[in-house]
Write a protein that holds these residues in place. Structure first.
Motif, PDB file in Angstrom:
ATOM      1  N   ARG A 179       0.821  -1.226  -0.123  1.00  0.00           N
ATOM      2  CA  ARG A 179       0.026  -0.027   0.020  1.00  0.00           C
ATOM      3  C   ARG A 179       0.799   1.151  -0.151  1.00  0.00           C
ATOM      4  N   ILE A 180       0.286   2.261  -0.710  1.00  0.00           N
ATOM      5  CA  ILE A 180       1.203   3.535  -0.718  1.00  0.00           C
ATOM      6  C   ILE A 180       0.993   4.263   0.641  1.00  0.00           C
ATOM      7  N   MET A 181       2.113   4.925   1.119  1.00  0.00           N
ATOM      8  CA  MET A 181       2.190   5.293   2.599  1.00  0.00           C
ATOM      9  C   MET A 181       1.366   6.377   2.391  1.00  0.00           C
ATOM     10  N   GLY A 182       0.488   6.222   3.521  1.00  0.00           N
ATOM     11  CA  GLY A 182      -0.661   7.359   3.818  1.00  0.00           C
ATOM     12  C   GLY A 182      -1.875   7.006   3.134  1.00  0.00           C
ATOM     13  N   ASP A 183      -1.936   5.996   2.552  1.00  0.00           N
ATOM     14  CA  ASP A 183      -3.321   5.941   1.769  1.00  0.00           C
ATOM     15  C   ASP A 183      -4.008   4.582   2.155  1.00  0.00           C
ATOM     16  N   GLU A 184      -5.211   4.276   2.177  1.00  0.00           N
ATOM     17  CA  GLU A 184      -5.595   3.075   2.657  1.00  0.00           C
ATOM     18  C   GLU A 184      -6.250   2.197   1.490  1.00  0.00           C
ATOM     19  N   THR A 185      -5.974   2.655   0.108  1.00  0.00           N
ATOM     20  CA  THR A 185      -6.689   2.012  -1.137  1.00  0.00           C
ATOM     21  C   THR A 185      -5.728   0.729  -0.980  1.00  0.00           C
ATOM     22  N   PRO A 186      -6.319  -0.495  -1.057  1.00  0.00           N
ATOM     23  CA  PRO A 186      -5.694  -1.721  -1.024  1.00  0.00           C
ATOM     24  C   PRO A 186      -4.961  -2.091  -2.314  1.00  0.00           C
ATOM     25  N   THR A 187      -3.797  -2.997  -2.235  1.00  0.00           N
ATOM     26  CA  THR A 187      -3.325  -3.257  -3.298  1.00  0.00           C
ATOM     27  C   THR A 187      -3.997  -4.263  -4.471  1.00  0.00           C
ATOM     28  N   ILE A 188      -3.632  -4.521  -5.754  1.00  0.00           N
ATOM     29  CA  ILE A 188      -4.404  -5.468  -6.553  1.00  0.00           C
ATOM     30  C   ILE A 188      -3.915  -7.054  -5.952  1.00  0.00           C
ATOM     31  N   ARG A 189      -2.688  -6.963  -5.412  1.00  0.00           N
ATOM     32  CA  ARG A 189      -2.317  -8.165  -4.783  1.00  0.00           C
ATOM     33  C   ARG A 189      -3.259  -8.874  -3.684  1.00  0.00           C
ATOM     34  N   GLU A 190      -3.791  -7.653  -2.894  1.00  0.00           N
ATOM     35  CA  GLU A 190      -4.668  -8.065  -1.658  1.00  0.00           C
ATOM     36  C   GLU A 190      -6.049  -8.704  -2.125  1.00  0.00           C
ATOM     37  N   SER A 191      -6.197  -8.648  -3.464  1.00  0.00           N
ATOM     38  CA  SER A 191      -7.505  -9.150  -3.751  1.00  0.00           C
ATOM     39  C   SER A 191      -6.982 -10.646  -4.487  1.00  0.00           C
ATOM     40  N   GLY A 192      -5.828 -11.037  -4.387  1.00  0.00           N
ATOM     41  CA  GLY A 192      -5.518 -12.410  -4.885  1.00  0.00           C
ATOM     42  C   GLY A 192      -5.034 -12.318  -6.241  1.00  0.00           C
ATOM     43  N   LEU A 193      -4.873 -11.085  -6.839  1.00  0.00           N
ATOM     44  CA  LEU A 193      -4.189 -11.355  -8.127  1.00  0.00           C
ATOM     45  C   LEU A 193      -2.831 -10.728  -8.341  1.00  0.00           C
ATOM     46  N   ASP A 194      -1.892 -11.564  -9.014  1.00  0.00           N
ATOM     47  CA  ASP A 194      -0.509 -11.425  -8.903  1.00  0.00           C
ATOM     48  C   ASP A 194      -0.282 -10.237  -9.851  1.00  0.00           C
ATOM     49  N   VAL A 195      -0.814  -8.910  -9.699  1.00  0.00           N
ATOM     50  CA  VAL A 195      -0.557  -8.027 -10.687  1.00  0.00           C
ATOM     51  C   VAL A 195       0.473  -6.856 -10.000  1.00  0.00           C
ATOM     52  N   VAL A 196       1.467  -6.442 -10.280  1.00  0.00           N
ATOM     53  CA  VAL A 196       2.206  -5.332  -9.838  1.00  0.00           C
ATOM     54  C   VAL A 196       2.716  -4.549 -11.049  1.00  0.00           C
ATOM     55  N   LEU A 197       2.336  -3.209 -11.296  1.00  0.00           N
ATOM     56  CA  LEU A 197       2.646  -2.488 -12.452  1.00  0.00           C
ATOM     57  C   LEU A 197       3.374  -1.145 -11.957  1.00  0.00           C
ATOM     58  N   ALA A 198       4.447  -0.838 -12.315  1.00  0.00           N
ATOM     59  CA  ALA A 198       4.885   0.456 -11.861  1.00  0.00           C
ATOM     60  C   ALA A 198       5.208   1.071 -13.445  1.00  0.00           C
ATOM     61  N   ASN A 199       4.583   2.573 -13.362  1.00  0.00           N
ATOM     62  CA  ASN A 199       4.867   3.335 -14.607  1.00  0.00           C
ATOM     63  C   ASN A 199       6.100   4.321 -14.084  1.00  0.00           C
ATOM     64  N   TRP A 200       7.244   3.680 -14.666  1.00  0.00           N
ATOM     65  CA  TRP A 200       8.557   4.497 -14.044  1.00  0.00           C
ATOM     66  C   TRP A 200       9.046   5.317 -15.092  1.00  0.00           C
ATOM     67  N   ARG A 201       9.648   6.224 -14.718  1.00  0.00           N
ATOM     68  CA  ARG A 201      10.174   7.180 -15.639  1.00  0.00           C
ATOM     69  C   ARG A 201      11.906   7.352 -15.401  1.00  0.00           C
ATOM     70  N   GLY A 202      12.436   7.588 -16.591  1.00  0.00           N
ATOM     71  CA  GLY A 202      13.970   7.861 -16.144  1.00  0.00           C
ATOM     72  C   GLY A 202      14.479   8.901 -17.520  1.00  0.00           C
ATOM     73  N   ILE A 203      15.708   8.910 -17.742  1.00  0.00           N
ATOM     74  CA  ILE A 203      16.541   9.876 -18.275  1.00  0.00           C
ATOM     75  C   ILE A 203      17.502   9.128 -19.381  1.00  0.00           C
ATOM     76  N   LEU A 204      17.359   9.501 -20.849  1.00  0.00           N
ATOM     77  CA  LEU A 204      17.912   8.760 -21.869  1.00  0.00           C
ATOM     78  C   LEU A 204      18.935   9.697 -22.346  1.00  0.00           C
ATOM     79  N   ALA A 205      20.324   9.165 -22.989  1.00  0.00           N
ATOM     80  CA  ALA A 205      21.131  10.215 -23.647  1.00  0.00           C
ATOM     81  C   ALA A 205      21.117   9.662 -25.048  1.00  0.00           C
ATOM     82  N   PRO A 206      21.471  10.603 -25.946  1.00  0.00           N
ATOM     83  CA  PRO A 206      21.646  10.348 -27.269  1.00  0.00           C
ATOM     84  C   PRO A 206      22.553   9.242 -27.770  1.00  0.00           C
ATOM     85  N   PRO A 207      22.363   8.418 -28.845  1.00  0.00           N
ATOM     86  CA  PRO A 207      23.228   7.551 -29.365  1.00  0.00           C
ATOM     87  C   PRO A 207      24.671   8.226 -29.462  1.00  0.00           C
TER      88      PRO A 207
END
Lengths: 353, 500
Positions: A261-289
């Motif tokens: 669960r995300i800190m300070g929030d009571e929304t349950p995770t998908i996993r708590e419903s017995g479904l094995d799904v974790v998905l992160a929308n990550w962001r980062g940085i690229l340099a050119p070739p």
């Protein structure tokens, strides 16, 4: 107009970071470097990094946000700009330019074709771009670039209109399993992270992903209208973006796609419903070739020093972003795995062949 | 009484914040810049605000939003000037203004057209701000009740405006609108993520921007026409006849048009995604239909300027309703304003009114002030603008081409877009050569994608059941209006023309 420009030196004073005289974005790199080398930086761990032996960076660093103003990539780019500039990490001014369109592949193409061997230009990217590259059959891919680091994770939420009879994710999934076509899911663009989450849910619940009734929207705001107005059964979007709409009393969050669960929030995770799904929308940085090893290391160090700053940690907290800093060979390996996952899901949804 | 007293308190707070000299200055800068960017082709309020965003980081948010609000309202007005005087709309929302506005200029009534646009914008902006202030929570319900079926129906209704745009030749009008619909399909399809008609060209993946199409067809097209023929629609540019101000008859015709345009524009504006352009189409069509002299439209009917100009301004105010009350951007400009709220760590929504009342009411108060400033700024400027007509054509067109190129390039910093705009200019040249009207092309480009996406969403949500369009009452009512718009006039004509 004079007043407007004159006012803007105070922008460096935001967020408790060091105040520096003069609008740095207007002056040449050298001046900015001098301005930051001073002793007034004593209250921070981060400071200016000297240029590399080869004299990099030489002039402004341009940060491409491969999206229009307002979205996650744009926000990330502007926050990096703010931290780097106010701490004077690079010793040169940082500019942000927007190159929106086609899930970021327009920006990617520009970085690869126009800035080959020119690491003065960097780009923000993320999970969404992997899907867009496949769905748009982009001629250039992440493999054509030099990835620097992953910076943050944002998680997805599943929401229903307040008037909906679904109280838990379990309720929603029961109906989804029984009659997948009757459950309409609002989310962002086809093949984007929202769509991929629904595809993953279908996979783990045994629903043929081809039967998913996904209603694509131009963005999280448009999809939020569809949910709040009760026009769809459920919706999927970024946690930070939709959490705010819960306050309007028109939307109920059923689950979040993080492992815990995300800190300070009571929304349950998908996993708590017995479904094995974790998905992160990550962001980062690229340099050119064509970015050489020395420059890559220098930039990774600059990102690392930003990550360690109090200002960056405050930004992560304020935006409900999770610190997920990763660089070097581990990041390259991670990118390979992500590409494989995205590919498999897009294939099962039928978006790519 | 309590509610009214509260409103009084809010307004006191709001005007207290907005009337600080510095904030007044921001308001004045905003409307001036807004008017200027509205006049320039390509550069719009969304781009301007996003460019200013980094400069406003350290500013007091109240001042920043007063600046942005001024730019937004100013740009909606400024777009009318070039439409009326030289038939070159800088934004899609001023395309309808160009139709009759330029005809008025040719008849020597350009000053009156500018005046009706200015006063109409003032009335519309003021009305929209009052509604924003009084009824935002109720209006939000209305906006949320609008689902894909209703949007699709609204687009069908807007498409019936074609009848008024085609002029005499229905076939050419249809050709133009079909070309627009075809251009609208270019790019990645939102529902399937597949590229359509992009021919492997990366720059086309995002589709054709409505601004690019507008500037290409009208501004660049006009320049090419002049270069090829040495005559322009402005060759017979008449000087201003009589007063630059509105005559008594023009006042009488403008007033009802302003009010109709305002109401249409405001309600279209509160629907996220419908926007100022759709509002101006609907308003133009409404004017033509209620007019006792529909044949005058396209030949310089002042209602054809007053209605759409009021509508596009009112829709700007309307689009602030979902932004402030829900945090949902209803237009490109409000999307950037949402980003600005986020930069300040503010979350628009019902709580914003309570937690940041100085900001919200300051913004609302400043919108009133912006409106007054706009009127004060623009009425005297009309005399200056009409002198544009005395600039030699060759100079004027060279400047237009330069500004159009610059404006389109800055949109995405893309040279490709510049090529597209020139290519569309060539297309416009040939369309004009064969007297195909240009406005229906823009109609198609704007409405086509909205109609298609909303139609497909509605059908997907209903599980393929087409009856949603008639079983949902609002959708059915709108479609009925559209049907009436197409069938009633011919029937009336038949009945009235039948010999007794």
């Amino acid at each position: 107009m004079d007043r407007l420009l004159g006012n803007n030196d105070s922008m460096w004073g935001m967020g408790g970071v060091v105040r520096r005289a003069g609008p740095a974005w207007l002056v040449a790199g050298a001046l900015a470097a001098v301005g930051c080398g001073g002793g007034d930086l004593s209250d921070r761990a981060v400071g200016a990094m000297g240029p590399t032996a080869a004299g990099y960076p030489n002039g402004n660093i341009v940060l491409i946000a491969p999206a229009n103003p307002g979205g996650g990539w744009d926000q990330t780019a502007r926050q990096i700009q703010q931290v780097w500039t106010s701490a004077g990490t690079l010793g040169v001014p940082v500019e942000v330019v927007n190159r929106g369109g086609a899930g970021g592949t327009i920006g990617l193409a520009e970085l690869v074709t126009r800035h080959r061997g020119d690491p003065q230009t960097l780009m923000v990217f993320g999970q969404v771009m992997l899907g867009a590259i496949r769905a748009n059959d982009s001629p250039v891919t992440i493999a054509d670039t030099v990835p620097l680091a992953r910076l943050l994770n944002e998680y997805e939420v599943i929401a229903v209109p307040t008037s909906s009879s679904y109280r838990t994710l379990g309720d929603l999934i029961d109906d989804f399993r029984r009659e997948p076509g009757r459950i309409s899911w609002a989310g962002g663009s086809a093949g984007g992270i929202d769509h991929i989450l629904v595809g993953l849910l279908a996979r783990v619940t045994g629903v043929d992903p081809g039967n998913v009734n996904y209603i694509a929207h131009a963005g999280g705001g448009e999809a939020a209208v569809a949910v709040m107005g009760g026009h769809v059964s459920a919706g999927v979007s970024g946690f930070g973006e939709w959490k705010a709409y819960v306050d309007t009393g028109r939307m109920r969050l059923l689950a979040v796609s993080s492992a815990e669960r995300i800190m300070g929030d009571e929304t349950p995770t998908i996993r708590e419903s017995g479904l094995d799904v974790v998905l992160a929308n990550w962001r980062g940085i690229l340099a050119p070739p064509g970015t050489d090893e020395e420059t890559r290391n220098w930039l990774t160090a600059a990102l690392g020093s930003m990550r360690d700053s109090a200002a960056w940690q405050e930004i992560l907290r304020a935006n409900e972003w999770e610190d997920s800093f990763l660089s070097g060979p581990e990041f390259d390996r991670f990118l390979g795995e992500e590409r494989a996952t995205v590919d498999a899901v897009l294939r099962s949804i039928g978006l790519v062949r | 009484m309590g509610a009214l007293g509260q409103l009084g308190d809010h307004l006191t707070v709001g005007f207290g914040a907005a009337l600080v000299p510095l904030n007044l200055l921001f308001g004045a800068i905003g409307v001036t810049m807004g008017t200027a960017i509205g006049v320039l082709p390509g550069i719009g309020p969304a781009l301007t605000i996003s460019l200013l965003l980094p400069l406003t980081f350290g500013m007091d948010p109240v001042g920043a939003f007063i600046l942005f609000g001024g730019i937004y309202y100013g740009a909606m007005y400024g777009g009318s000037t070039t439409s009326i005087l030289v038939r070159m709309p800088g934004e899609a929302s001023s395309v309808m203004t160009a139709v009759d506005g330029f005809q008025m200029t040719q008849k020597g009534r350009g000053g009156a057209a500018l005046a009706t646009a200015a006063v109409g914008s003032f009335i519309a902006g003021t009305f929209a701000t009052v509604m924003l202030m009084l009824a935002a929570p109720v209006l939000v319900e209305l906006a949320l009740g609008f689902g894909p079926a209703e949007y699709a129906a609204l687009m069908v209704l807007a498409l019936t405006a074609l009848g008024g745009l085609a002029g005499g030749d229905v076939a050419k009008g249809l050709l133009a609108v079909l070309l627009g619909l075809a251009l609208g399909t270019v790019g990645i399809d939102v529902q399937t993520g597949q590229a359509r008609f992009t021919f492997g060209v990366l720059g086309l993946l995002g589709g054709l921007n409505v601004v690019t199409v507008t500037v290409g067809l009208f501004a660049v097209g006009e320049v090419f026409w002049y270069a090829a023929t040495r005559q322009t629609s402005s060759a017979e540019r008449a000087q201003i006849n009589g007063s630059v101000w509105l005559t008594r008859a023009e006042w009488r015709r403008s007033v009802p048009a302003w009010f109709r345009g305002t109401v249409i524009g405001f309600f279209t504006g509160i629907l996220p995604g419908a926007g100022a352009t759709v509002a101006s189409f609907l308003a133009y069509d409404a004017e033509r239909r209620v007019s006792p002299m529909p044949d005058e439209f396209g030949r310089g009917a002042i209602e054809g300027v007053a209605g759409p100009e009021a509508a596009n301004n009112a829709s700007a105010g309307g689009s602030l309703v979902p932004l402030l009350a829900l945090g949902i951007p209803g237009s490109g400009t409000t999307a950037v304003m949402l980003a600005a709220f986020q930069m300040y760590g503010l979350q628009p929504g019902p709580l914003l009114f309570a937690q940041e009342s100085r900001l919200v009411w300051g913004l609302i108060a400043s919108l009133y002030i912006s409106n007054v400033l706009l009127l004060v700024l623009n009425l005297p400027l009309i005399r200056v603008w009409v002198r544009l007509l005395q600039v030699p054509s060759s100079l004027l067109f060279a400047a237009v081409l330069a500004f159009a190129t610059l404006g389109i390039y800055t949109l995405n910093n893309s040279v490709f877009d510049v090529f597209v705009v020139y290519a569309l200019g060539v297309v416009a040249f040939f369309l004009r050569k064969h007297s195909v009207p240009l406005a229906p092309v823009v109609l198609g480009v704007v409405l086509g994608p909205l109609l298609e996406q909303q139609f497909r969403r509605a059908v997907a949500i209903s599980g393929g059941d087409l009856s949603v369009f008639v079983t949902r009452p609002v959708s059915a009512a709108i479609l009925l209006c559209a049907l009436a718009a197409v069938t009633v006039p011919p029937v009336v004509r038949y009945v009235t023309s039948r010999p007794r």
